[in-house]
Design a protein around this motif. Structure first.
Motif, PDB file in Angstrom:
ATOM      1  N   TYR A   1       0.835  -1.203   0.000  1.00  0.00           N
ATOM      2  CA  TYR A   1       0.000   0.000   0.000  1.00  0.00           C
ATOM      3  C   TYR A   1       0.870   1.253   0.000  1.00  0.00           C
ATOM      4  O   TYR A   1       0.673   2.172  -0.793  1.00  0.00           O
ATOM      5  CB  TYR A   1      -0.905  -0.027   1.233  1.00  0.00           C
ATOM      6  CG  TYR A   1      -2.083   0.904   1.120  1.00  0.00           C
ATOM      7  CD1 TYR A   1      -3.156   0.597   0.298  1.00  0.00           C
ATOM      8  CD2 TYR A   1      -2.130   2.092   1.851  1.00  0.00           C
ATOM      9  CE1 TYR A   1      -4.241   1.441   0.189  1.00  0.00           C
ATOM     10  CE2 TYR A   1      -3.211   2.952   1.756  1.00  0.00           C
ATOM     11  CZ  TYR A   1      -4.266   2.620   0.917  1.00  0.00           C
ATOM     12  OH  TYR A   1      -5.335   3.453   0.811  1.00  0.00           O
ATOM     13  N   VAL A   2       1.874   1.258   0.869  1.00  0.00           N
ATOM     14  CA  VAL A   2       2.767   2.410   0.960  1.00  0.00           C
ATOM     15  C   VAL A   2       3.565   2.555  -0.339  1.00  0.00           C
ATOM     16  O   VAL A   2       3.756   3.662  -0.857  1.00  0.00           O
ATOM     17  CB  VAL A   2       3.715   2.275   2.182  1.00  0.00           C
ATOM     18  CG1 VAL A   2       4.668   3.442   2.256  1.00  0.00           C
ATOM     19  CG2 VAL A   2       2.904   2.190   3.466  1.00  0.00           C
ATOM     20  N   LEU A   3       3.991   1.412  -0.886  1.00  0.00           N
ATOM     21  CA  LEU A   3       4.769   1.439  -2.131  1.00  0.00           C
ATOM     22  C   LEU A   3       3.941   1.975  -3.287  1.00  0.00           C
ATOM     23  O   LEU A   3       4.427   2.783  -4.085  1.00  0.00           O
ATOM     24  CB  LEU A   3       5.258   0.025  -2.475  1.00  0.00           C
ATOM     25  CG  LEU A   3       6.581  -0.394  -1.841  1.00  0.00           C
ATOM     26  CD1 LEU A   3       6.887  -1.851  -2.159  1.00  0.00           C
ATOM     27  CD2 LEU A   3       7.719   0.494  -2.347  1.00  0.00           C
ATOM     28  N   ILE A   4       2.684   1.544  -3.364  1.00  0.00           N
ATOM     29  CA  ILE A   4       1.826   2.015  -4.456  1.00  0.00           C
ATOM     30  C   ILE A   4       1.642   3.522  -4.350  1.00  0.00           C
ATOM     31  O   ILE A   4       1.708   4.243  -5.346  1.00  0.00           O
ATOM     32  CB  ILE A   4       0.471   1.272  -4.459  1.00  0.00           C
ATOM     33  CG1 ILE A   4       0.673  -0.150  -4.989  1.00  0.00           C
ATOM     34  CG2 ILE A   4      -0.553   2.000  -5.329  1.00  0.00           C
ATOM     35  CD1 ILE A   4      -0.564  -1.001  -5.007  1.00  0.00           C
ATOM     36  N   ASN A   5       1.455   3.996  -3.116  1.00  0.00           N
ATOM     37  CA  ASN A   5       1.345   5.445  -2.914  1.00  0.00           C
ATOM     38  C   ASN A   5       2.582   6.164  -3.434  1.00  0.00           C
ATOM     39  O   ASN A   5       2.494   7.214  -4.063  1.00  0.00           O
ATOM     40  CB  ASN A   5       1.168   5.754  -1.427  1.00  0.00           C
ATOM     41  CG  ASN A   5      -0.302   5.757  -1.066  1.00  0.00           C
ATOM     42  OD1 ASN A   5      -1.121   6.258  -1.826  1.00  0.00           O
ATOM     43  ND2 ASN A   5      -0.637   5.181   0.064  1.00  0.00           N
ATOM     44  N   LEU A   6       3.727   5.558  -3.147  1.00  0.00           N
ATOM     45  CA  LEU A   6       4.998   6.128  -3.587  1.00  0.00           C
ATOM     46  C   LEU A   6       5.049   6.184  -5.114  1.00  0.00           C
ATOM     47  O   LEU A   6       5.400   7.215  -5.703  1.00  0.00           O
ATOM     48  CB  LEU A   6       6.139   5.259  -3.038  1.00  0.00           C
ATOM     49  CG  LEU A   6       7.572   5.668  -3.370  1.00  0.00           C
ATOM     50  CD1 LEU A   6       7.876   7.036  -2.783  1.00  0.00           C
ATOM     51  CD2 LEU A   6       8.554   4.652  -2.805  1.00  0.00           C
ATOM     52  N   ILE A   7       4.664   5.071  -5.739  1.00  0.00           N
ATOM     53  CA  ILE A   7       4.681   5.002  -7.211  1.00  0.00           C
ATOM     54  C   ILE A   7       3.734   6.045  -7.807  1.00  0.00           C
ATOM     55  O   ILE A   7       4.066   6.725  -8.778  1.00  0.00           O
ATOM     56  CB  ILE A   7       4.316   3.580  -7.691  1.00  0.00           C
ATOM     57  CG1 ILE A   7       5.442   2.607  -7.308  1.00  0.00           C
ATOM     58  CG2 ILE A   7       4.074   3.540  -9.202  1.00  0.00           C
ATOM     59  CD1 ILE A   7       5.064   1.143  -7.402  1.00  0.00           C
ATOM     60  N   VAL A   8       2.553   6.194  -7.174  1.00  0.00           N
ATOM     61  CA  VAL A   8       1.590   7.173  -7.674  1.00  0.00           C
ATOM     62  C   VAL A   8       2.186   8.576  -7.600  1.00  0.00           C
ATOM     63  O   VAL A   8       2.120   9.348  -8.554  1.00  0.00           O
ATOM     64  CB  VAL A   8       0.276   7.096  -6.873  1.00  0.00           C
ATOM     65  CG1 VAL A   8      -0.612   8.306  -7.154  1.00  0.00           C
ATOM     66  CG2 VAL A   8      -0.469   5.820  -7.217  1.00  0.00           C
ATOM     67  N   ASP A   9       2.824   8.889  -6.461  1.00  0.00           N
ATOM     68  CA  ASP A   9       3.420  10.211  -6.301  1.00  0.00           C
ATOM     69  C   ASP A   9       4.516  10.445  -7.344  1.00  0.00           C
ATOM     70  O   ASP A   9       4.637  11.532  -7.899  1.00  0.00           O
ATOM     71  CB  ASP A   9       4.008  10.366  -4.892  1.00  0.00           C
ATOM     72  CG  ASP A   9       2.895  10.471  -3.851  1.00  0.00           C
ATOM     73  OD1 ASP A   9       1.716  10.596  -4.273  1.00  0.00           O
ATOM     74  OD2 ASP A   9       3.197  10.430  -2.650  1.00  0.00           O
ATOM     75  N   LEU A  10       5.318   9.402  -7.603  1.00  0.00           N
ATOM     76  CA  LEU A  10       6.385   9.546  -8.578  1.00  0.00           C
ATOM     77  C   LEU A  10       5.820   9.690  -9.997  1.00  0.00           C
ATOM     78  O   LEU A  10       6.334  10.460 -10.795  1.00  0.00           O
ATOM     79  CB  LEU A  10       7.356   8.351  -8.507  1.00  0.00           C
ATOM     80  CG  LEU A  10       8.153   8.224  -7.200  1.00  0.00           C
ATOM     81  CD1 LEU A  10       9.024   6.975  -7.214  1.00  0.00           C
ATOM     82  CD2 LEU A  10       9.017   9.458  -6.959  1.00  0.00           C
TER      83      LEU A  10
END
Lengths: 588, 340
Positions: free
Chosen positions: B315-324
């Motif tokens: 979940y945290v990683l997906i958020n990171l990917i979305v932000d990037l």
């Protein structure tokens, strides 16, 4: 300006349309499996629900082909494939097809018949058993079965230690201790087993430390199957390790189970949740009628039902009694097993001394409308239990004290005991359905009403089966509780010995003046070598249990079932859930 | 960009550590427990005591937790007791993970392929038939519980019509080769076309069930976003300049309108595991959702811990990917520090 349809949007739509088309195409494509359509099942005119204990075996039709596949819906994943370490039905359902014991249970009954032993003979004193081992039998790895292999297996079971001993539960439940096992005080834990000697290639002699009614019946249990000594050693079979919160099994138990049975292990596809077995072409007996047997793990019961209805599996275990009629109407065969279980209302006087008075326990028994419960809530073929085990087991008698529904008698007994205002902490389990107890909530509601009708105040406690219920009952927190038992083999000791031998058990018989005496009487009956005398002892014990002791109230014996499609023949329902697929096949 | 990424990964580690501790103590405070689950129905108090002793479950919880943590640092999350008994919990996760990813991809494809074009069309013809039908349909999509929809789909298309398989991942009689654990991909890689096709067919109904809520969300977001953007000054300017309509739609409207949609897709993907629990259970689909439900019900703590920790990490990683990916799509973000 004329509005033009944008190219991009058109492309997106084209993609969406293509996806939708794929779905439709997939929907229309027929499966490559040779399944019966529901429509044809509906028109098959199958006889549907069978009388209890009758098989559908081989009555009509021939196998569609000898290379057929049967897919059976399993309710859970197998723990592993070494039956010595298993206690659960999902594991035994698979291992039963691959491994065999010295004796087997006659299909459809709880009686024993020869299997890897052609015959056996007890000594006069009942302590030494000589088994003639069947010759010409090979394990799946090609090694020969002989008396030495049999003794290797029994010595292996007896020598379990550490995590292995913890997991070999059927051994400790039936045989007692292991070779080097000591209790907290440092004393050796007694075992019924003494030793096994191979006097020649075809003769194995097993010696016991005391006589028991369980022998040789228990040798048909999957846990006592004879497995290949070569494979057991090669794949480190005894190397069970406690790791973290659970147990780690060796390669033998996970990938290389090697028995003598009609099916061999092919693979366990954990990603797809299927276990595949293949016909053993070198089997010593009649070879399996289907080439492949697949167990598909489908934990959800309604999902199992729908797979059968869709024709993607050929059968499944434990259909809910409420579905029997509908499944039969759809052309499936509901194979009803003879009832080999008991549901009881357990009683425990630890926190409620009023229960120490026999009159109070009898009042509770009279208050329960058991026949109404059996008629309204249990499947056809269920019976009110007169005592703690079914008719087919030795020592059953109808000369016991009977507790027919009688509210007035219950009230007067409570008055005589000075307990007209009795309060009872009554526990029942949630999140569970057992063959002897299809719907615990409904059972509780019915009995609660019965008890309240005679003036007993019921305090309700419900807990999840594995979320405090079993633990709480075993910790003696309940005055009254719903539980039951499905028998493993045909011996009274498997029922009443399991329940009442230990005075500190969930019934807390230690608190009654007769608790220790009951344990002794159970041991005496179990140790009687003469079968007729033993049966008499059990008759007497049952009369006492129901007339003088009454540590619990037996409620009912209920027949569980399995269901197969109209095309499946040759599967015989077993009271011990000991169904063997060796004779099962599908007709055209 | 690098510093930003490192900071986010650091946050991830802290979150997982706190979560592992909360999980460990919470699970062990629930009555029942692993010992009785392993012991089974034929259990006796003595047997449970024996199992507890052998497994060290009588040690103080804090001692057990640090032992657990020590094993985790060695990559050992314990052994599954119920889901795939005897298999290391991490392996259970790795085996079930592709199944759920396959399902999530199916669900999101279903949601994106239908949601974005329909949302766009609805916004372009505000108040039209498609717009009104879409609003009603999305309301329904939000209102119908996932498990009910799953059950309904299965009943109609698998049981009654027999068009699609009712449950599972693949017909076991196909004996497909396994390479990556993604059944459709494996079938394509090994050229076992029937295996790939069969796995695809098994994905259709659960994907629709799981993708319905994301579809409704994406439709709504796309619709309102497109409506907002097409009223913007720069769109009017572009029209006034006489730019071709397709160019305006593609470059000015869609591109700008898709920003919030991308965020939504990311968040919805993260939230899929919750829906997967129900969907996979109904469809007897051997993925992480079904494993999560089963491990909780049967107290298979090792598997439960791995799945929850991994889900949190994902979940945290997906958020990171979305932000990037924001930074990639929107040049303004690139120039305001986060990306440099």
């Amino acid at each position: 300006m004329p509005v033009k349809r944008p190219h991009r949007t058109r492309r997106v739509f084209a993609a969406a349309t293509a996806a939708a088309l794929a779905v439709t195409l997939a929907s229309c494509a027929s499966s490559s499996r040779d399944t019966e359509s529901i429509a044809s099942q509906n028109n098959s005119g199958a006889e549907g629900t069978l009388p209890v204990g009758e098989s559908s075996g081989g009555a009509t039709g021939e196998p569609a082909s000898t290379d057929g596949t049967i897919i059976f819906g399993a309710e859970g994943a197998p723990s592993m494939f070494d039956p010595l370490y298993a206690t659960d039905g999902a594991t035994f359902k698979v291992t039963r097809q691959m491994t065999e014991g010295l004796v087997a249970y006659t299909p459809g009954t709880a009686d024993i018949e020869p299997s890897l032993a052609e015959s056996w003979e007890p000594s006069e004193d009942g302590l030494t058993w000589t088994f003639k081992i069947r010759q010409g039998v090979k394990f799946h790895d090609g090694t020969d079965l002989d008396a030495a292999a049999v003794c290797f297996n029994f010595d292996r079971m007896y020598s379990q230690s550490g995590a292995g001993a913890t997991q070999a539960q059927y051994w400790s439940d039936t045989m007692g201790g292991f070779k080097d096992q000591v209790d907290d005080a440092g004393a050796a834990v007694p075992s019924i087993y003494s030793k096994c000697t191979a006097s020649d290639a075809g003769t194995a002699v097993i010696e016991l430390t005391r006589v028991t009614s369980k022998f040789p019946n228990i040798l048909g249990l999957p846990s006592f199957s004879i497995q290949s000594p070569a494979a057991l050693e090669q794949y480190d079979a005894n190397n069970v390790v406690a790791e973290g919160d659970s147990f780690k099994y060796p390669a033998y138990a996970l990938e290389h189970p090697t028995g003598t049975g009609p099916f061999t292990f092919s693979k366990y596809d954990t990603a797809n949740g299927t276990v595949e077995l293949t016909r053993n072409e070198d089997y010593w007996g009649d070879k399996a009628k289907s080439k492949t047997l697949i167990f598909k793990i489908i934990p959800d019961e309604s999902a199992r039902k729908q797979e059968l209805q869709a024709g993607t599996i050929d059968g499944y275990d434990l259909p809910s009694p409420g579905d029997w009629e509908a499944l039969t109407a759809e052309g499936n065969q509901v194979l009803v097993r003879p009832a080999f279980n008991v549901l009881y209302l357990g009683l425990n006087p630890k926190n409620n001394p009023a229960l120490l008075d026999l009159k109070v326990r009898q009042a509770i028994a009279y208050a329960l409308n058991r026949s109404e419960f059996v008629t309204s809530q249990l499947p056809e073929g269920a019976e009110v239990a007169l005592e703690f085990y079914p008719k087919t087991v030795d020592g059953w008698t109808d000369t016991v004290t009977k507790y027919d529904y009688d509210q007035e008698k219950a009230k007067s007994l409570l008055a005589e005991a000075g307990q007209s205002n009795l309060t009872l902490n009554f526990w029942w389990p949630t999140e569970v359905s057992r063959p002897y107890m299809p719907n615990p909530s409904a059972i509780f509601q019915a009995f609660k009403a019965d008890l309240e009708a005679v003036g007993i105040t019921v305090n309700e406690t419900s807990k999840p089966w594995n979320g405090g219920y079993l633990d709480g009952v075993d910790a003696q927190q309940a005055d009254a509780f719903l539980l039951g038992w499905t028998g493993d083999y045909n011996s009274p000791d498997n029922f009443i010995g399991t329940f009442f031998s230990d005075p500190t058990s969930r019934f807390d018989t230690a608190d009654y003046p007769w608790g220790a005496q009951l344990s002794e009487e159970l041991a005496t009956a179990d140790s009687e070598p003469d079968a007729d005398k033993r049966a008499e002892l059990y008759v007497t014990l049952n009369e006492k249990l129901m007339g003088e002791y009454l540590p619990a109230v037996p409620i009912s014996h209920s027949p569980p079932a399995l269901v197969v499609s109209a095309a499946v023949q040759g599967l015989v329902p077993s009271p011990l859930t000991d169904e063997r697929f060796v004779g099962a096949y599908k007709t055209n | 960009m690098l510093r930003y990424t490192v900071r986010r990964v650091g946050q991830l580690v802290v979150v997982l550590f706190i979560l592992s501790m909360l999980l460990f103590f919470w699970l062990r405070s629930i009555p029942g427990g692993l010992a009785s689950s392993i012991c089974g129905e034929r259990c006796t108090p003595q047997k449970i005591a024996e199992i507890r002793t052998v497994l060290g479950l009588d040690d103080p919880l804090i001692v057990q937790y640090f032992k657990f943590l020590g094993r985790v640092f060695e990559g050992n999350f314990g052994v599954s007791a119920k889901v795939i008994p005897g298999t290391p919990a991490l392996d259970v996760f790795l085996q079930r993970f592709p199944a759920t990813i396959e399902l999530a991809i199916g669900a999101m494809l279903f949601a994106i392929v239908l949601g974005i074009p329909l949302g766009y069309m609805a916004a372009r013809r505000k108040g039209g038939i498609l717009d009104n039908a879409g609003i009603v349909a999305t309301l329904l999509g939000f209102a119908v519980p996932v498990f009910f929809l799953a059950y309904l789909l299965k009943f109609v298309f698998a049981v009654k019509l027999g068009w699609l398989p009712p449950s599972g991942r693949q017909d076991p009689t196909l004996r497909a080769t396994r390479i990556t654990g993604f059944f459709v991909l494996d079938g394509l890689m090994t050229r076992e076309w029937d295996a790939a096709w069969d796995a695809f067919k098994h994905l259709i109904l659960p994907s629709i069930a799981l993708g319905t809520i994301p579809l409704a969300v994406i439709f709504r977001i796309t619709r309102s976003s497109v409506m907002d953007v097409q009223g913007e000054d720069y769109v009017r300017t572009a029209e006034a300049k006489g730019l071709a309509t397709p160019v305006i739609r593609r470059r000015h409207i869609l591109r700008n309108a898709l920003l919030p949609v991308v965020t939504t897709v990311g968040l919805q993907t993260g939230a899929l595991l919750a829906g997967a629990v129900l969907t996979e259970t109904v469809f007897a689909y051997p993925g992480l959702g079904a494993a999560l439900a089963q491990s909780f019900r049967e107290k298979d703590y090792p598997v439960l811990q791995v799945i929850i920790l991994a889900a949190a990490a994902t979940y945290v990683l997906i958020n990171l990917i979305v932000d990037l990916s924001y930074a990639v799509i929107d040049p303004r973000i690139r120039t305001t520090g986060a990306a440099r």
